[in-house]
Design a protein around this motif. Structure first.
Motif, PDB file in Angstrom:
ATOM      1  N   ARG A 175     -54.661  11.331  35.937  1.00  0.00           N
ATOM      2  CA  ARG A 175     -53.780  11.677  36.724  1.00  0.00           C
ATOM      3  C   ARG A 175     -54.021  11.759  38.624  1.00  0.00           C
ATOM      4  O   ARG A 175     -52.773  11.457  38.681  1.00  0.00           O
ATOM      5  CB  ARG A 175     -53.573  13.207  36.050  1.00  0.00           C
ATOM      6  CG  ARG A 175     -53.137  13.016  34.935  1.00  0.00           C
ATOM      7  CD  ARG A 175     -52.849  14.567  34.432  1.00  0.00           C
ATOM      8  NE  ARG A 175     -50.703  14.848  34.485  1.00  0.00           N
ATOM      9  CZ  ARG A 175     -50.312  16.195  34.276  1.00  0.00           C
ATOM     10  NH1 ARG A 175     -50.996  17.017  34.175  1.00  0.00           N
ATOM     11  NH2 ARG A 175     -49.627  16.176  35.325  1.00  0.00           N
ATOM     12  N   ASP A 212     -44.240   9.075  34.268  1.00  0.00           N
ATOM     13  CA  ASP A 212     -45.195   8.940  35.459  1.00  0.00           C
ATOM     14  C   ASP A 212     -44.979   9.745  36.008  1.00  0.00           C
ATOM     15  O   ASP A 212     -44.495   9.936  36.856  1.00  0.00           O
ATOM     16  CB  ASP A 212     -45.618   7.808  36.205  1.00  0.00           C
ATOM     17  CG  ASP A 212     -46.350   7.532  36.980  1.00  0.00           C
ATOM     18  OD1 ASP A 212     -47.475   9.117  37.174  1.00  0.00           O
ATOM     19  OD2 ASP A 212     -46.072   6.972  37.817  1.00  0.00           O
ATOM     20  N   ASP A 270     -44.988  10.450  25.557  1.00  0.00           N
ATOM     21  CA  ASP A 270     -45.299  10.075  26.866  1.00  0.00           C
ATOM     22  C   ASP A 270     -45.434  11.292  27.529  1.00  0.00           C
ATOM     23  O   ASP A 270     -46.338  11.568  28.328  1.00  0.00           O
ATOM     24  CB  ASP A 270     -43.986   9.434  27.688  1.00  0.00           C
ATOM     25  CG  ASP A 270     -43.809   7.769  27.361  1.00  0.00           C
ATOM     26  OD1 ASP A 270     -44.910   7.057  26.907  1.00  0.00           O
ATOM     27  OD2 ASP A 270     -42.923   7.087  27.625  1.00  0.00           O
ATOM     28  N   ILE A 280     -45.006  19.309  34.709  1.00  0.00           N
ATOM     29  CA  ILE A 280     -44.676  18.754  33.058  1.00  0.00           C
ATOM     30  C   ILE A 280     -44.789  19.903  32.348  1.00  0.00           C
ATOM     31  O   ILE A 280     -43.684  19.334  31.210  1.00  0.00           O
ATOM     32  CB  ILE A 280     -46.311  17.957  32.297  1.00  0.00           C
ATOM     33  CG1 ILE A 280     -45.986  16.597  31.341  1.00  0.00           C
ATOM     34  CG2 ILE A 280     -47.643  18.590  33.125  1.00  0.00           C
ATOM     35  CD1 ILE A 280     -44.971  16.230  31.456  1.00  0.00           C
ATOM     36  N   SER A 331     -49.107  12.616  28.797  1.00  0.00           N
ATOM     37  CA  SER A 331     -48.695  13.217  30.092  1.00  0.00           C
ATOM     38  C   SER A 331     -49.907  14.476  30.303  1.00  0.00           C
ATOM     39  O   SER A 331     -50.457  15.082  31.556  1.00  0.00           O
ATOM     40  CB  SER A 331     -47.604  12.928  30.910  1.00  0.00           C
ATOM     41  OG  SER A 331     -46.861  11.616  31.247  1.00  0.00           O
TER      42      SER A 331
END
Length: 303
Positions: free
Chosen positions: A101, A192, A89, A3, A93
């Motif tokens: 998570r 996701d 998003d 991420i 995240s």
């Protein structure tokens, strides 16, 4: 998908796209500029945050950013609606707790009720998940996409676009189709990043298609909601269709996509023929299968 790296690459790619002139900075053309777009300090100034704070965000620490800061980035980086949603998003995240998570994601199932809804529709309709898998369809939906539904394994739009030679003839604007495909997957990865099946798909496509890798590196995002698509269908010719995505209740990552045509248009006439073409194809397959079975039985008797 890692991420922090995704946040860094997305923000850097959007920053490089905005020139000082576009941002309305005075004397934008002067000085020795080593970057094509805005500098970090210019983004920070225009967004009303410190250079240190923006630098931390661009390095992946986006989880603690407030809505006002995110909206400032949207304004300064001139993000469109899809890019804005992607930024939020990524922030969610990055800020998700480790417990949240690590929860395994349950694969949604297409219920009998959903299949009945599909079968009741008089237009082509398919069900697609976030990985662009075709997980269900009505009769006309399968007929509309003979290429993907005849692939080995799980039908998937992305694999069809980049790994199946028939895609170049099927899509009227093949370049646009490939760009949209990559952008839809990029947006899904932002929602996701721990979807291992999505990561596996992206890894497979990157390994098998240099074209996919090049487009993936641009960090463009797109939400597949509504629009137009033109296909060169092998059975009924050119189809100019309007598509609409309808999210299934309880899981926004799975949607029904319907395809319609303007009344009394050539495409409307072609859609009327689509069902008959599909039935003809099925009858030919059934006859071929029956012939093979008869020959197998005859061979067994002779043995």
């Amino acid at each position: 998908m890692e991420i922090k790296r995704e946040i860094r690459d997305f923000l850097m790619s959007r920053r490089a796209r905005v020139t000082p002139q576009m941002a309305g900075l005075p004397n934008a053309g002067g000085g020795d500029r080593r970057v094509p777009g805005l500098r970090r300090e210019e983004v920070a100034m225009l967004a009303g945050v410190s250079v240190e704070y923006y630098t931390r965000m661009e390095r992946g620490s986006l989880g603690g950013a407030s809505e006002s800061v995110l909206e400032a980035l949207v304004r300064v980086l001139q993000l469109d609606d899809d890019e804005r949603a992607h930024l939020y998003d990524l922030a969610r995240s990055a800020g998700a707790s480790s417990w949240t998570r690590k929860k395994p994601r349950r694969e949604p199932a297409v219920t009998d009720a959903v299949q009945q809804v599909l079968d009741s529709m008089s237009v082509p309709a398919v069900v697609m998940n976030a990985r662009m898998d075709l997980v269900a369809a009505n009769y006309l939906g399968r007929a509309l996409y003979p290429g993907p539904f005849s692939m080995t394994g799980q039908p998937n739009f992305a694999r069809f676009a980049f790994l199946d030679s028939r895609a170049a003839d099927f899509y009227a604007d093949f370049e646009s189709a490939k760009n949209v495909t990559v952008s839809v997957l990029r947006a899904a990865a932002g929602r996701d990043p721990l979807d291992t099946k999505l990561s596996d798909l992206i890894g497979e496509l990157a390994a098998r298609s240099q074209d996919f890798s090049a487009r993936w590196g641009k960090h463009n995002v797109h939400r597949h909601i509504q629009g137009r698509k033109t296909f060169h269908h092998p059975g009924v010719g050119t189809l100019d269709l309007v598509y609409t995505d309808l999210a299934l209740p309880g899981d926004p990552t799975v949607s029904i996509t319907t395809y319609t045509a303007a009344p009394d248009s050539p495409t409307a006439d072609s859609l009327a023929l689509l069902g008959a073409w599909a039935r003809t194809q099925q009858e030919e397959q059934d006859r071929a299968a029956a012939g093979l079975d008869e020959r197998a039985q005859e061979s067994a008797r002779n043995d």
